[in-house]
Design an enzyme around this catalytic site. Structure first.
Site, PDB file in Angstrom:
ATOM      1  N   ASP A  30      -3.112  -7.183  11.792  1.00  0.00           N
ATOM      2  CA  ASP A  30      -2.072  -6.302  11.263  1.00  0.00           C
ATOM      3  C   ASP A  30      -1.839  -5.156  12.260  1.00  0.00           C
ATOM      4  OD1 ASP A  30      -0.914  -5.705   8.101  1.00  0.00           O
ATOM      5  OD2 ASP A  30      -0.751  -4.113   9.610  1.00  0.00           O
ATOM      6  N   HIS A 100       2.697 -13.598   3.121  1.00  0.00           N
ATOM      7  CA  HIS A 100       1.483 -13.406   3.931  1.00  0.00           C
ATOM      8  C   HIS A 100       0.343 -12.976   3.024  1.00  0.00           C
ATOM      9  CE1 HIS A 100       3.960  -9.779   3.897  1.00  0.00           C
ATOM     10  NE2 HIS A 100       2.840  -9.081   3.898  1.00  0.00           N
ATOM     11  N   HIS A 102      -3.094 -10.892   3.015  1.00  0.00           N
ATOM     12  CA  HIS A 102      -3.892  -9.904   3.750  1.00  0.00           C
ATOM     13  C   HIS A 102      -5.380 -10.205   3.551  1.00  0.00           C
ATOM     14  CE1 HIS A 102      -0.674  -6.630   4.116  1.00  0.00           C
ATOM     15  NE2 HIS A 102      -0.159  -7.360   3.142  1.00  0.00           N
TER      16      HIS A 102
HETATM   17  P1  AMP Z   1       3.374  -6.157   3.019  1.00  0.00           P
HETATM   18  O1  AMP Z   1       3.552  -4.693   2.716  1.00  0.00           O
HETATM   19  O2  AMP Z   1       2.414  -6.842   2.110  1.00  0.00           O
HETATM   20  O3  AMP Z   1       4.711  -6.858   3.145  1.00  0.00           O
HETATM   21  O4  AMP Z   1       2.645  -6.198   4.428  1.00  0.00           O
HETATM   22  C1  AMP Z   1       3.319  -6.236   5.639  1.00  0.00           C
HETATM   23  C2  AMP Z   1       2.263  -5.971   6.678  1.00  0.00           C
HETATM   24  O5  AMP Z   1       2.735  -6.425   7.916  1.00  0.00           O
HETATM   25  C3  AMP Z   1       1.914  -4.482   6.851  1.00  0.00           C
HETATM   26  O6  AMP Z   1       0.522  -4.313   6.655  1.00  0.00           O
HETATM   27  C4  AMP Z   1       2.358  -4.181   8.277  1.00  0.00           C
HETATM   28  O7  AMP Z   1       1.511  -3.273   8.917  1.00  0.00           O
HETATM   29  C5  AMP Z   1       2.319  -5.546   8.913  1.00  0.00           C
HETATM   30  N1  AMP Z   1       3.235  -5.757  10.024  1.00  0.00           N
HETATM   31  C6  AMP Z   1       4.564  -5.504  10.048  1.00  0.00           C
HETATM   32  N2  AMP Z   1       5.090  -5.883  11.227  1.00  0.00           N
HETATM   33  C7  AMP Z   1       4.059  -6.418  11.948  1.00  0.00           C
HETATM   34  C8  AMP Z   1       3.956  -6.984  13.252  1.00  0.00           C
HETATM   35  N3  AMP Z   1       5.019  -7.088  14.059  1.00  0.00           N
HETATM   36  N4  AMP Z   1       2.748  -7.411  13.663  1.00  0.00           N
HETATM   37  C9  AMP Z   1       1.673  -7.313  12.860  1.00  0.00           C
HETATM   38  N5  AMP Z   1       1.702  -6.797  11.622  1.00  0.00           N
HETATM   39  C10 AMP Z   1       2.874  -6.340  11.177  1.00  0.00           C
END
Ligand code: AMP
Ligand code: ZN
Length: 114
Positions: A30, A100, A102
């Site tokens: 992340d 996704h 986590h």
């Molecule tokens: P959610 O809030 O469950 O949709 O989680 C989205 C997650 O994606 C967050 O924890 C962000 O920090 C992560 N995120 C967003 N863009 C990227 C990226 N380009 N590479 C890695 N993680 C990302």
């Protein structure tokens, strides 16, 4: 899904640190980690959220969990425990509209979540 940031990563058009990959799942660090270990397990096929994925192909959700548990076991994380999170939709706090899972670990988690 040209605008989707995770599809961009899957297609190699955007950078990410890939920690695991198989035929249908990619796992990346992340970009804004909330724990010392914070990995996102992402199906290579675009599903907007877990409800859509379940409706279209429930086995994709199982494959995400399988990959994440395989990682947690092989990295030793499962000895101390860890947390899985799937945010879904607006109230769920989902910010990237591509399913996704986590995996958070290597610190003591608290409850309730924010
Ligand atoms: P959610 O809030 O469950 O949709 O989680 C989205 C997650 O994606 C967050 O924890 C962000 O920090 C992560 N995120 C967003 N863009 C990227 C990226 N380009 N590479 C890695 N993680 C990302
Ligand atoms: Zn996508």
């Amino acid at each position: 899904m040209g605008e989707c940031p995770f599809c961009q990563i899957i297609q190699g058009k955007a950078r990410a640190i890939i920690v695991l990959q198989n035929e249908d799942v990619i796992a990346i660090n992340d970009i804004n980690p909330q724990a010392p270990v914070h990995i996102l397990f992402i199906p290579k096929r675009h599903y907007e959220n877990v409800v859509d994925a379940m409706e279209q192909d429930g086995s994709v959700v199982e494959r995400l969990f399988r990959a994440a548990i395989q990682y947690a076991k092989s990295s030793g994380l499962s000895d101390r425990g860890f947390r899985f999170v799937i945010n879904c939709g607006r109230d769920g706090g989902q910010t990237v509209p591509h399913l996704h899972l986590h995996l958070l670990g290597d610190r003591q988690m608290t409850w309730p979540p924010g």
